[in-house]
Motif scaffolding. Structure first.
Motif, PDB file in Angstrom:
ATOM      1  N   VAL A   1     -65.057   9.001 -36.186  1.00  0.00           N
ATOM      2  CA  VAL A   1     -63.871   9.849 -36.263  1.00  0.00           C
ATOM      3  C   VAL A   1     -62.626   8.992 -36.434  1.00  0.00           C
ATOM      4  O   VAL A   1     -62.669   7.770 -36.317  1.00  0.00           O
ATOM      5  N   GLY A   2     -61.510   9.662 -36.691  1.00  0.00           N
ATOM      6  CA  GLY A   2     -60.238   8.972 -36.783  1.00  0.00           C
ATOM      7  C   GLY A   2     -59.777   8.483 -35.421  1.00  0.00           C
ATOM      8  O   GLY A   2     -59.931   9.180 -34.419  1.00  0.00           O
ATOM      9  N   PHE A   3     -59.194   7.270 -35.397  1.00  0.00           N
ATOM     10  CA  PHE A   3     -58.780   6.651 -34.138  1.00  0.00           C
ATOM     11  C   PHE A   3     -57.520   5.837 -34.412  1.00  0.00           C
ATOM     12  O   PHE A   3     -57.415   5.150 -35.438  1.00  0.00           O
ATOM     13  N   VAL A   4     -56.534   5.933 -33.509  1.00  0.00           N
ATOM     14  CA  VAL A   4     -55.282   5.209 -33.734  1.00  0.00           C
ATOM     15  C   VAL A   4     -55.055   4.089 -32.731  1.00  0.00           C
ATOM     16  O   VAL A   4     -54.185   3.238 -32.930  1.00  0.00           O
ATOM     17  N   GLY A   5     -55.802   4.089 -31.604  1.00  0.00           N
ATOM     18  CA  GLY A   5     -55.688   2.989 -30.666  1.00  0.00           C
ATOM     19  C   GLY A   5     -54.544   3.095 -29.680  1.00  0.00           C
ATOM     20  O   GLY A   5     -53.770   2.138 -29.525  1.00  0.00           O
TER      21      GLY A   5
ATOM     22  N   GLU B   1     -39.381   9.079 -36.276  1.00  0.00           N
ATOM     23  CA  GLU B   1     -40.504   9.521 -37.105  1.00  0.00           C
ATOM     24  C   GLU B   1     -41.055   8.325 -37.853  1.00  0.00           C
ATOM     25  O   GLU B   1     -40.302   7.474 -38.334  1.00  0.00           O
ATOM     26  N   THR B   2     -42.367   8.238 -37.954  1.00  0.00           N
ATOM     27  CA  THR B   2     -43.022   7.173 -38.689  1.00  0.00           C
ATOM     28  C   THR B   2     -44.285   7.730 -39.334  1.00  0.00           C
ATOM     29  O   THR B   2     -44.601   8.923 -39.181  1.00  0.00           O
ATOM     30  N   THR B   3     -44.979   6.894 -40.034  1.00  0.00           N
ATOM     31  CA  THR B   3     -46.235   7.292 -40.669  1.00  0.00           C
ATOM     32  C   THR B   3     -47.386   6.512 -40.029  1.00  0.00           C
ATOM     33  O   THR B   3     -47.249   5.322 -39.742  1.00  0.00           O
ATOM     34  N   ILE B   4     -48.506   7.216 -39.822  1.00  0.00           N
ATOM     35  CA  ILE B   4     -49.663   6.585 -39.197  1.00  0.00           C
ATOM     36  C   ILE B   4     -50.908   6.948 -39.977  1.00  0.00           C
ATOM     37  O   ILE B   4     -51.023   8.053 -40.517  1.00  0.00           O
ATOM     38  N   LYS B   5     -51.855   6.011 -40.073  1.00  0.00           N
ATOM     39  CA  LYS B   5     -53.092   6.218 -40.834  1.00  0.00           C
ATOM     40  C   LYS B   5     -54.286   5.961 -39.914  1.00  0.00           C
ATOM     41  O   LYS B   5     -54.707   4.817 -39.730  1.00  0.00           O
ATOM     42  N   PRO B   6     -54.859   7.037 -39.302  1.00  0.00           N
ATOM     43  CA  PRO B   6     -56.016   6.862 -38.399  1.00  0.00           C
ATOM     44  C   PRO B   6     -57.162   6.137 -39.102  1.00  0.00           C
ATOM     45  O   PRO B   6     -57.429   6.352 -40.290  1.00  0.00           O
ATOM     46  N   LEU B   7     -57.808   5.279 -38.352  1.00  0.00           N
ATOM     47  CA  LEU B   7     -58.907   4.479 -38.883  1.00  0.00           C
ATOM     48  C   LEU B   7     -60.239   5.116 -38.508  1.00  0.00           C
ATOM     49  O   LEU B   7     -60.449   5.521 -37.358  1.00  0.00           O
ATOM     50  N   LEU B   8     -61.152   5.233 -39.462  1.00  0.00           N
ATOM     51  CA  LEU B   8     -62.479   5.782 -39.178  1.00  0.00           C
ATOM     52  C   LEU B   8     -63.280   4.758 -38.395  1.00  0.00           C
ATOM     53  O   LEU B   8     -63.533   3.643 -38.866  1.00  0.00           O
TER      54      LEU B   8
ATOM     55  N   ALA C   1     -58.945  10.712 -40.400  1.00  0.00           N
ATOM     56  CA  ALA C   1     -59.234   9.323 -40.764  1.00  0.00           C
ATOM     57  C   ALA C   1     -58.926   9.064 -42.232  1.00  0.00           C
ATOM     58  O   ALA C   1     -59.297   9.856 -43.112  1.00  0.00           O
ATOM     59  N   GLY C   2     -58.222   7.961 -42.487  1.00  0.00           N
ATOM     60  CA  GLY C   2     -57.917   7.564 -43.851  1.00  0.00           C
ATOM     61  C   GLY C   2     -56.715   8.254 -44.457  1.00  0.00           C
ATOM     62  O   GLY C   2     -56.337   7.941 -45.596  1.00  0.00           O
ATOM     63  N   GLN C   3     -56.079   9.174 -43.742  1.00  0.00           N
ATOM     64  CA  GLN C   3     -54.921   9.905 -44.257  1.00  0.00           C
ATOM     65  C   GLN C   3     -53.632   9.352 -43.648  1.00  0.00           C
ATOM     66  O   GLN C   3     -53.556   9.160 -42.434  1.00  0.00           O
ATOM     67  N   SER C   4     -52.642   9.117 -44.462  1.00  0.00           N
ATOM     68  CA  SER C   4     -51.329   8.707 -43.966  1.00  0.00           C
ATOM     69  C   SER C   4     -50.539   9.967 -43.631  1.00  0.00           C
ATOM     70  O   SER C   4     -50.206  10.756 -44.527  1.00  0.00           O
ATOM     71  N   VAL C   5     -50.262  10.152 -42.364  1.00  0.00           N
ATOM     72  CA  VAL C   5     -49.611  11.395 -41.924  1.00  0.00           C
ATOM     73  C   VAL C   5     -48.380  11.068 -41.086  1.00  0.00           C
ATOM     74  O   VAL C   5     -48.305  10.007 -40.442  1.00  0.00           O
ATOM     75  N   PRO C   6     -47.409  11.967 -41.075  1.00  0.00           N
ATOM     76  CA  PRO C   6     -46.209  11.730 -40.264  1.00  0.00           C
ATOM     77  C   PRO C   6     -46.479  11.975 -38.782  1.00  0.00           C
ATOM     78  O   PRO C   6     -47.262  12.845 -38.418  1.00  0.00           O
TER      79      PRO C   6
ATOM     80  N   PHE D   1     -47.689  15.691 -34.730  1.00  0.00           N
ATOM     81  CA  PHE D   1     -48.610  14.898 -35.548  1.00  0.00           C
ATOM     82  C   PHE D   1     -48.940  15.711 -36.790  1.00  0.00           C
ATOM     83  O   PHE D   1     -49.416  16.851 -36.694  1.00  0.00           O
ATOM     84  N   ASN D   2     -48.636  15.147 -37.951  1.00  0.00           N
ATOM     85  CA  ASN D   2     -48.898  15.813 -39.236  1.00  0.00           C
ATOM     86  C   ASN D   2     -48.263  17.209 -39.278  1.00  0.00           C
ATOM     87  O   ASN D   2     -48.858  18.165 -39.778  1.00  0.00           O
TER      88      ASN D   2
END
Length: 450
Positions: free
Chosen positions: A277-281, A245-252, A229-234, A208-209
């Protein structure tokens, strides 16, 4: 059969506690004898003696009330500053101290002049008093090591167990559950980042990132996601043996706060503490895994930290226990409990025949290990009559003598802990009251694992 298994589980805890107390006192006894202190008694329990046998200069035995144990060392209290055993006194507190000195003096025999506890160097007294708690620490390490290396423990892995289609705040989840609403997503609910990124159940997260994560690093992965949270990370993952590999953007979003073990932190009233906090589900797939012995110190450290947190918050937690015991409020499952409560849990676990025998044995051993960790932490509280109070007294004496020597002043002499007996009695009464409250709560409103 179920009743017999329940009784067996309770007996395991009862024997484990008795052995732990006995070995705790051995932890004091051995260094005391090594340093030459005369030890007239080694007793398990309090009250009237029900059995004893004298070996050498020490009487070993059991007393009627099995709520602890003690060793009696000659010279625990120094004499009065003027050298007398007892001085004229007009106050109750002074009388208590004088009576204690008198009882101590009556135990001194010819030849004990250089075998008294208070005459030992500070470092030797600290070792003697630390011996008991560190014996419990060793026992905790021993039982936890058996469990994690021989039986294994349930670990949260980086294999995805489920992926949510949307993200709902913790408060909203509770609101919907209270209203009996469906768990289906509503049009206004934001899409879950993990679902949008294409993650699906069975995927194994590998980084992650840019930070690699292993199979047991779910908590590490969570700690990386929460501040992102709010960052698009690999993010990389393995599906059907193929790396992606993909990109994910955790939601605050609002989620329960977690401790270093990844467990949700509760308030004294049992409610969850929450943070944004950041959360991806996505959820973690758990797996029973054995661990190498090198992992045990960290696990013991986490256990010690968790118990210390409860001790620091003990007044508030006891208030919550009292409210739950005398009202309809729920009991905090992460709150303190008595040996009665632990014994009941042990019996409940032992009686569950649908659980494999191996897992039941492992859980009972874990309970005994956790009890010893709790004894270790609790006995280090710097209040008399606990070991931590004696350690603090010795440290204070060492500090006084150091500064007296540094400034070339007269040696202030030993710290007279007999003067603290009134406080000691108050603490002892408070400990008995706390024990009584927890026992009552464990009877009328017990904590259940299931």
């Amino acid at each position: 059969m179920t009743v017999l298994l329940f009784i067996l589980g309770v007996l395991v805890i009862a024997i484990g506690v008795a052995v732990s107390i006995a070995l705790h006192e051995v932890g004091h006894l051995v260094p005391a004898k090594i340093f030459g202190v005369r030890v007239p008694q080694y007793m398990i329990g309090f009250g009237p003696t029900i059995w004893s046998r004298k070996k050498g200069e020490t009487e070993y035995g059991f007393k009627a009330i099995p709520l602890g144990g003690y060793i009696a060392m000659v010279g625990m209290y120094p004499p009065a500053r003027d050298g007398s055993v007892r001085k004229a006194s007009t106050g109750l507190f002074q009388q208590l101290a004088d009576d204690a000195r008198k009882a101590e003096a009556e135990r001194v025999q010819p030849g004990d002049e250089n075998r008294m506890f208070y005459k030992l160097p500070v470092w030797k007294r600290i070792i003697i008093m630390l011996g008991g708690p560190f014996m419990n620490l060793f026992l905790g390490f021993f039982f936890i090591a058996i469990v994690v290396t021989g039986f294994g423990t349930v670990q949260s892995t980086t294999t995805v167990s489920e992926v949510y289609k949307c993200v709902v705040t913790h408060a909203e989840q509770q609101k919907r559950q209270a209203a009996g609403d469906s768990s289906e997503c509503l049009p206004a609910d934001p899409a879950a980042p993990a679902y949008v990124a294409g993650l699906r159940p069975g995927d194994v997260i590998t980084s992650f990132n840019g930070v690699s994560v292993g199979e047991r690093d779910w908590n590490t992965l969570t700690s990386l996601i929460r501040p992102a949270a709010g960052q698009s990370v690999p993010i990389t993952y393995v599906r059907d043996g193929v790396s992606h590999e993909t990109t994910i953007k955790p939601l605050l979003t609002e989620r329960p706060a977690v401790d270093i073990n990844g467990r949700a932190i509760t308030n004294a009233d049992g409610s969850y503490q929450t943070v944004n906090v950041g959360f991806v589900g996505m959820g973690s797939q758990t797996k029973m895994m054995t661990l190498p012995i090198t992992e045990v110190p960290a696990l013991v450290g986490q256990n010690v930290s968790a118990v210390a947190g409860i001790v620091l918050d003990l007044p508030a937690r006891l208030v919550a226990v009292a409210k739950a015991a005398f009202s309809t409020e729920p009991r905090d499952p992460n709150g303190p409990m008595s040996v009665v409560g632990v014994g009941r849990l042990a019996g409940e676990i032992s009686a569950m025949e649908e659980i494999p025998l191996k897992d039941r044995v492992a859980t009972l051993l874990s309970l005994v290990g956790s009890l010893n960790i709790a004894l270790f932490v609790f006995n280090l509280i710097p209040l008399l009559p606990l070991d931590g109070g004696h350690i603090l007294g010795a440290l204070w004496e060492g500090i006084r003598r150091f500064f007296a020597k540094l400034f070339k002043r007269k040696d202030p002499g030993p710290v007279d802990i007999a003067k603290l007996l009134p406080l000691t009695y108050v603490v002892a009464i408070a400990l008995f009251a706390m024990g009584g409250l927890l026992i009552y709560a464990d009877i009328v409103k017990p904590i259940s694992l299931f």
